[in-house]
Design an enzyme around this catalytic site. Structure first.
Site, PDB file in Angstrom:
ATOM      1  N   GLU A   1     -39.762 -44.783  35.912  1.00  0.00           N
ATOM      2  CA  GLU A   1     -39.519 -43.433  36.433  1.00  0.00           C
ATOM      3  C   GLU A   1     -40.443 -42.487  35.655  1.00  0.00           C
ATOM      4  OE1 GLU A   1     -34.944 -43.146  38.099  1.00  0.00           O
ATOM      5  OE2 GLU A   1     -35.239 -42.850  35.971  1.00  0.00           O
TER       6      GLU A   1
ATOM      7  N   ASN B   1     -30.197 -44.000  37.075  1.00  0.00           N
ATOM      8  CA  ASN B   1     -28.953 -44.055  36.309  1.00  0.00           C
ATOM      9  C   ASN B   1     -27.906 -43.086  36.848  1.00  0.00           C
ATOM     10  OD1 ASN B   1     -29.882 -46.062  34.684  1.00  0.00           O
ATOM     11  ND2 ASN B   1     -30.402 -44.747  32.939  1.00  0.00           N
TER      12      ASN B   1
ATOM     13  N   HIS C   1     -39.945 -43.181  31.805  1.00  0.00           N
ATOM     14  CA  HIS C   1     -38.647 -43.834  31.588  1.00  0.00           C
ATOM     15  C   HIS C   1     -38.751 -45.300  31.997  1.00  0.00           C
ATOM     16  CE1 HIS C   1     -34.108 -44.180  32.621  1.00  0.00           C
ATOM     17  NE2 HIS C   1     -34.313 -44.418  31.346  1.00  0.00           N
TER      18      HIS C   1
ATOM     19  N   SER D   1     -33.480 -41.455  28.051  1.00  0.00           N
ATOM     20  CA  SER D   1     -32.791 -41.784  29.297  1.00  0.00           C
ATOM     21  C   SER D   1     -31.827 -40.694  29.723  1.00  0.00           C
ATOM     22  CB  SER D   1     -32.070 -43.123  29.174  1.00  0.00           C
ATOM     23  OG  SER D   1     -31.474 -43.260  27.929  1.00  0.00           O
TER      24      SER D   1
HETATM   25  P1  NAI Z   1     -33.451 -48.331  19.023  1.00  0.00           P
HETATM   26  O1  NAI Z   1     -32.328 -47.812  18.224  1.00  0.00           O
HETATM   27  O2  NAI Z   1     -33.495 -49.778  19.335  1.00  0.00           O
HETATM   28  O3  NAI Z   1     -34.839 -47.969  18.323  1.00  0.00           O
HETATM   29  C1  NAI Z   1     -35.177 -46.687  17.873  1.00  0.00           C
HETATM   30  C2  NAI Z   1     -36.270 -46.830  16.828  1.00  0.00           C
HETATM   31  O4  NAI Z   1     -36.783 -45.538  16.550  1.00  0.00           O
HETATM   32  C3  NAI Z   1     -35.841 -47.419  15.504  1.00  0.00           C
HETATM   33  O5  NAI Z   1     -36.653 -48.551  15.206  1.00  0.00           O
HETATM   34  C4  NAI Z   1     -36.092 -46.306  14.506  1.00  0.00           C
HETATM   35  O6  NAI Z   1     -36.515 -46.800  13.230  1.00  0.00           O
HETATM   36  C5  NAI Z   1     -37.185 -45.543  15.202  1.00  0.00           C
HETATM   37  N1  NAI Z   1     -37.350 -44.170  14.715  1.00  0.00           N
HETATM   38  C6  NAI Z   1     -36.434 -43.306  14.275  1.00  0.00           C
HETATM   39  N2  NAI Z   1     -37.028 -42.144  13.927  1.00  0.00           N
HETATM   40  C7  NAI Z   1     -38.346 -42.275  14.159  1.00  0.00           C
HETATM   41  C8  NAI Z   1     -39.482 -41.439  14.003  1.00  0.00           C
HETATM   42  N3  NAI Z   1     -39.356 -40.220  13.505  1.00  0.00           N
HETATM   43  N4  NAI Z   1     -40.692 -41.913  14.363  1.00  0.00           N
HETATM   44  C9  NAI Z   1     -40.839 -43.152  14.860  1.00  0.00           C
HETATM   45  N5  NAI Z   1     -39.785 -43.993  14.996  1.00  0.00           N
HETATM   46  C10 NAI Z   1     -38.559 -43.558  14.666  1.00  0.00           C
HETATM   47  O7  NAI Z   1     -33.465 -47.458  20.363  1.00  0.00           O
HETATM   48  P2  NAI Z   1     -33.884 -47.881  21.829  1.00  0.00           P
HETATM   49  O8  NAI Z   1     -32.755 -48.558  22.504  1.00  0.00           O
HETATM   50  O9  NAI Z   1     -35.182 -48.557  21.779  1.00  0.00           O
HETATM   51  O10 NAI Z   1     -34.038 -46.468  22.550  1.00  0.00           O
HETATM   52  C11 NAI Z   1     -35.137 -45.631  22.283  1.00  0.00           C
HETATM   53  C12 NAI Z   1     -35.202 -44.573  23.341  1.00  0.00           C
HETATM   54  O11 NAI Z   1     -35.333 -45.200  24.627  1.00  0.00           O
HETATM   55  C13 NAI Z   1     -33.981 -43.683  23.453  1.00  0.00           C
HETATM   56  O12 NAI Z   1     -34.387 -42.401  23.789  1.00  0.00           O
HETATM   57  C14 NAI Z   1     -33.183 -44.292  24.600  1.00  0.00           C
HETATM   58  O13 NAI Z   1     -32.388 -43.361  25.270  1.00  0.00           O
HETATM   59  C15 NAI Z   1     -34.322 -44.738  25.506  1.00  0.00           C
HETATM   60  N6  NAI Z   1     -33.999 -45.810  26.438  1.00  0.00           N
HETATM   61  C16 NAI Z   1     -33.276 -46.888  26.014  1.00  0.00           C
HETATM   62  C17 NAI Z   1     -33.011 -47.916  26.897  1.00  0.00           C
HETATM   63  C18 NAI Z   1     -32.266 -49.135  26.453  1.00  0.00           C
HETATM   64  O14 NAI Z   1     -31.833 -49.924  27.317  1.00  0.00           O
HETATM   65  N7  NAI Z   1     -32.102 -49.357  25.174  1.00  0.00           N
HETATM   66  C19 NAI Z   1     -33.465 -47.867  28.323  1.00  0.00           C
HETATM   67  C20 NAI Z   1     -34.289 -46.712  28.630  1.00  0.00           C
HETATM   68  C21 NAI Z   1     -34.503 -45.718  27.706  1.00  0.00           C
END
Ligand code: NAI
Ligand code: 3HC
Length: 715
Positions: A462, A500, A450, A429
């Site tokens: 996006e 955003n 996104h 993001s």
């Molecule tokens: P999260 O912390 O809930 O999940 C991240 C996951 O990635 C964890 O389950 C972790 O075990 C896993 N992980 C770590 N290293 C890894 C690897 N090498 N290979 C595969 N999996 C791995 O994070 P979240 O909130 O789901 O965010 C993920 C991405 O999405 C980030 O880049 C964030 O900026 C983006 N994003 C998040 C939003 C939100 O509202 N949470 C909205 C839009 C984008």
């Protein structure tokens, strides 16, 4: 005129001329009249005029026993030509054309394949019988354009299927398929083979029986049931009205339908037209028509020619089983596309899969998905803790922690492990996708997809085009986005992309307004009066204030009020308190004197004397700060057209549909006024970011509009 039908044996031209958008021929004693206005046979003025002439010619020709009305190509008719709503109406008007069709003294059969939507459906209701192909779909979607059916739909349909079922169709605007239409009584016969041959046979049979023709305007039909007891209709109307979100059209639909109960057909039709015209000329329908064309324009991307084709995607991999990864995987599985969730942490993987399964089970319980659909979707979700499993995917979406070093490492691995031509997408993001792409030897395959949280629910996608993204990779993401039911909008790389980045601009105003004198409830009250379902402070409490707080702590950014609230351990609804306080088990925000005192202290520290701030000032500062940022975004080419920005805010941030999106709203207000108000607020607050952005200032000075800047949506 070339005949497309194998049964055609004689050319029958009626009185057709070039440009009539109607093709006419005959088969024996049957006249076949086809609306021929690609791509969707919309009822332009020329099509209406052509259809009327052809119907009248067939009616007056003694050698014609019956008439079939069909659509040329793959569809019957998508209704009125929406672009013509902005221009003075020309005769023949659609209701008059349909009256003329219904009045023909020989059988008129509508032969429907593809869509019969809006005025197209109303034409079919004017016919004396309806014959459909299995792929036919029927809808009166006018409500989605801020309208009511304006050519007899609210009067004829209730006579055919009853008022309550008509209310459901008309107020939802959603289509029914041929089988459901047959069950409802809309369709007389479904033809499995050659539709036109079936329709001709039906017309011949009708002509042979010499039975009285069924003109829906001439008898109450199913309406007599509602006249005896309208409670089913009133219950449906009340349920539908609850979902009307400040829009006028649903109430207009109900008024027109209720008239069918109380007024003779002709009077009901007249009132229907009056309501239609009032809504058509109102601001809400203009906004909703703008959005119809804006969503379609958003799918057309600069520099991607018609020759470019999307790559084939048979299997998807999602990296990360967290909040976003699970929701993203659901989008593909629900659309029938196999997807593997990859997470190296077995606990995180199991937790993520559990959430996905729980979400699906909840959908089945709510009735929004059948148990079979849930099982089918779950069967399409694979899981792996082995990164090498990405090698089978045609598209990978990375959704791991927001950490540049980690993402670059992952993209280097993807470069090594995936097949040539696999599209490599990141869901970041805030990180620079150009930099992520440098970790690969194939930056042409790298882009952003996104999604918005919750990813399985939110419509907006996006699609982020990086400097080196290849056109066909981009098209693949857009195409796939559409296939999974999202609304894809292409944007460029910058911090926060489009949505955003504008949200942050508005967030700065929320902070400033609080310190200057507004209470959270004042800000939220102004936002809901503007048309949002919830205001920004209540949304913050719902989403959780701690997420932004942690990000700010890492980046060094400050939001004094929100930070101070978080430092008290008040993270929103989940902790029972945030901008507001909450009673246990109740989501109603209650203003909290503790927060008023806290904001008062922050203002005092900053030497700001708090003042009463009007609702108008709050609304203008929230709305125009976003528009100002959007002007910069447009100027930088991060968004291609202002209507794309409207699509983003409507589908991703709950911007009120009635206002057509922030840019459409600004154009309607007038950019000179928007610039003048921004300059005023910049002067009284000393906030440089509120000074009109160069593009806004330029357009305001020229008397221009965002819509006219660059290539915008058509309608
Ligand atoms: P999260 O912390 O809930 O999940 C991240 C996951 O990635 C964890 O389950 C972790 O075990 C896993 N992980 C770590 N290293 C890894 C690897 N090498 N290979 C595969 N999996 C791995 O994070 P979240 O909130 O789901 O965010 C993920 C991405 O999405 C980030 O880049 C964030 O900026 C983006 N994003 C998040 C939003 C939100 O509202 N949470 C909205 C839009 C984008
Ligand atoms: N008027 C003008 N243009 C229309 C149109 C219409 N009714 N319906 C579709 N189009 C255009 C689209 O803008 C698009 O143009 P573009 O190629 O330049 O972008 C093109 O036709 C193809 O449309 P889609 O990209 O949407 O194609 P799909 O195959 O995905 O969908 C459709 C086809 C289901 C017909 C969909 O376009 C649709 O739902 N159209 C709107 C139907 C509608 O709302 N009808 C009611 C009109 S109001 C009315 O009839 C009033 C009456 O009651 C008096």
């Amino acid at each position: 005129m070339n005949c497309r039908n194998k049964f055609c044996n004689t050319e029958y031209t009626g009185e057709m001329g070039v440009g009539d958008q109607v093709a006419v021929r005959r088969e024996g004693s049957i006249a076949i009249i086809e609306i021929d206005n690609p791509p969707v046979n919309a009822l332009s003025n020329a099509a209406r005029a052509g259809l009327l002439r052809a119907v009248q010619a067939a009616a007056g020709d003694a050698s014609i026993a019956a008439v079939v009305i069909a659509g040329a190509g793959r569809t019957f008719c998508a209704g009125a030509e929406i672009r013509e709503f902005g221009t003075p109406p020309l005769e023949p008007l659609l209701p008059d054309l349909i009256d003329a069709i219904e009045a023909v003294e020989k059988p008129v059969v509508a032969a429907i394949r593809g869509v019969a939507f809006g005025g197209g459906f109303e034409i079919a209701l004017g016919a004396h019988a309806r014959v459909a192909a299995p792929d036919a779909r029927f809808a009166l979607p006018e409500v989605k354009l801020g309208l009511i059916p304006g050519a007899g739909g609210t009067q004829r349909l209730p006579r055919l299927i009853g008022l309550a079922k008509s209310a459901r169709l008309i107020l939802s605007g959603d289509p029914v398929d041929a089988v459901e239409a047959k069950a409802l009584g809309i369709v007389d016969t479904i033809v499995d083979g050659d539709l036109l041959a079936g329709a001709v046979a039906h017309a011949i049979a009708m002509a042979a029986t010499k039975q009285p023709l069924r003109r829906l305007s001439c008898s109450d039909g199913m309406l007599s049931v509602d006249k005896a007891d309208p409670t089913a209709f009133e219950a449906e109307a009340a349920a539908q009205l609850k979902r009307s979100r400040g829009l006028d059209a649903p109430a207009g639909c109900i008024e027109a339908l209720r008239n069918a109960l109380t007024l003779p057909f002709a009077d009901g039709l007249k009132r229907e037209r009056e309501i239609f015209v009032r809504l058509r000329d109102g601001e809400q329908s203009k906004a909703q028509r703008h959005l119809f064309f804006a969503e379609r324009a958003a799918l057309k991307v600069r520099g991607v020619s018609k020759e470019v084709k999307p790559r084939t995607v048979r299997r998807v991999a999602v990296l990360g089983a967290g909040t976003m990864g699970g929701g993203i995987a659901m989008c593909f599985a629900s659309a029938g596309i196999p997807v593997t969730i990859v997470d190296p942490n077995p606990e995180a993987l199991q937790r993520g899969l559990g959430v996905v399964e729980g979400n699906y089970r909840a959908s089945a319980k709510r009735g929004s998905m059948t148990t079979e659909a849930v099982e089918a979707a779950l069967a399409l979700i694979g899981d792996s803790s082995d990164f090498a499993s990405v090698s089978e995917a045609d598209l990978v979406i990375e959704a791991v922690f927001e950490d540049m070093a980690l993402k670059k490492r992952i993209f280097a691995d993807l470069d090594r492990l995936t097949k040539p031509g696999t599209v490599l997408a990141t869901n970041t993001s805030s990180l620079d996708i150009n930099e992520i792409a440098t970790a690969t030897s194939r930056p042409g395959d790298v882009l952003g997809m996104h999604f918005f949280s919750p990813a399985n629910v939110m419509k907006l996608l996006e699609v982020v085009r990086a400097e080196k993204t290849a056109p066909d990779a981009l098209l693949t993401a857009i195409d796939l986005g559409t296939k999974i039911g999202k609304v894809p909008v292409t944007v460029g790389v910058c911090y926060g992309f489009v949505g955003n980045r504008m949200l942050h601009a508005r967030g700065r105003q929320v902070e400033a307004l609080l310190v200057e004198g507004a209470a959270p409830a004042d800000i939220d009250g102004a936002a809901t009066a503007f048309g949002y379902a919830m205001g920004p402070c209540a949304v913050g409490d719902l989403a959780g204030l701690d997420v932004g707080w942690r990000i700010r702590k890492e980046s060094g950014a400050k939001a004094p009020v929100a930070d101070a609230i978080c430092e008290l351990g008040r993270f929103g609804q989940k902790t029972g308190a945030g901008y507001y306080r909450y009673e246990p088990g109740n989501r109603t925000p209650i203003p909290d004197p503790e927060i008023d005192a806290l904001i008062g202290r922050i203002a005092a520290e900053k030497g700001i004397t708090r003042r009463a701030i009007s609702r108008e000032e709050i609304q203008e500062r929230l709305a125009y700060s976003m528009v100002n940022e959007a002007a910069r975004i447009l100027d930088e080419g991060i968004a291609e057209r202002s209507s794309d920005i409207d699509v983003i805010w409507i589908n991703g941030y709950g911007y009120p549909v009635a206002k057509g999106g922030p840019m459409f709203h600004a154009d309607r207000i007038g950019l000179a006024k928007v610039a003048e108000r921004l300059a005023h607020y910049a002067a009284i607050t000393g906030d440089e970011r509120l000074k009109p952005a160069p593009l806004l200032a330029k357009l305001a000075a020229e008397g221009g509009s965002f819509a006219a800047f660059g290539r915008n949506a058509g309608g």
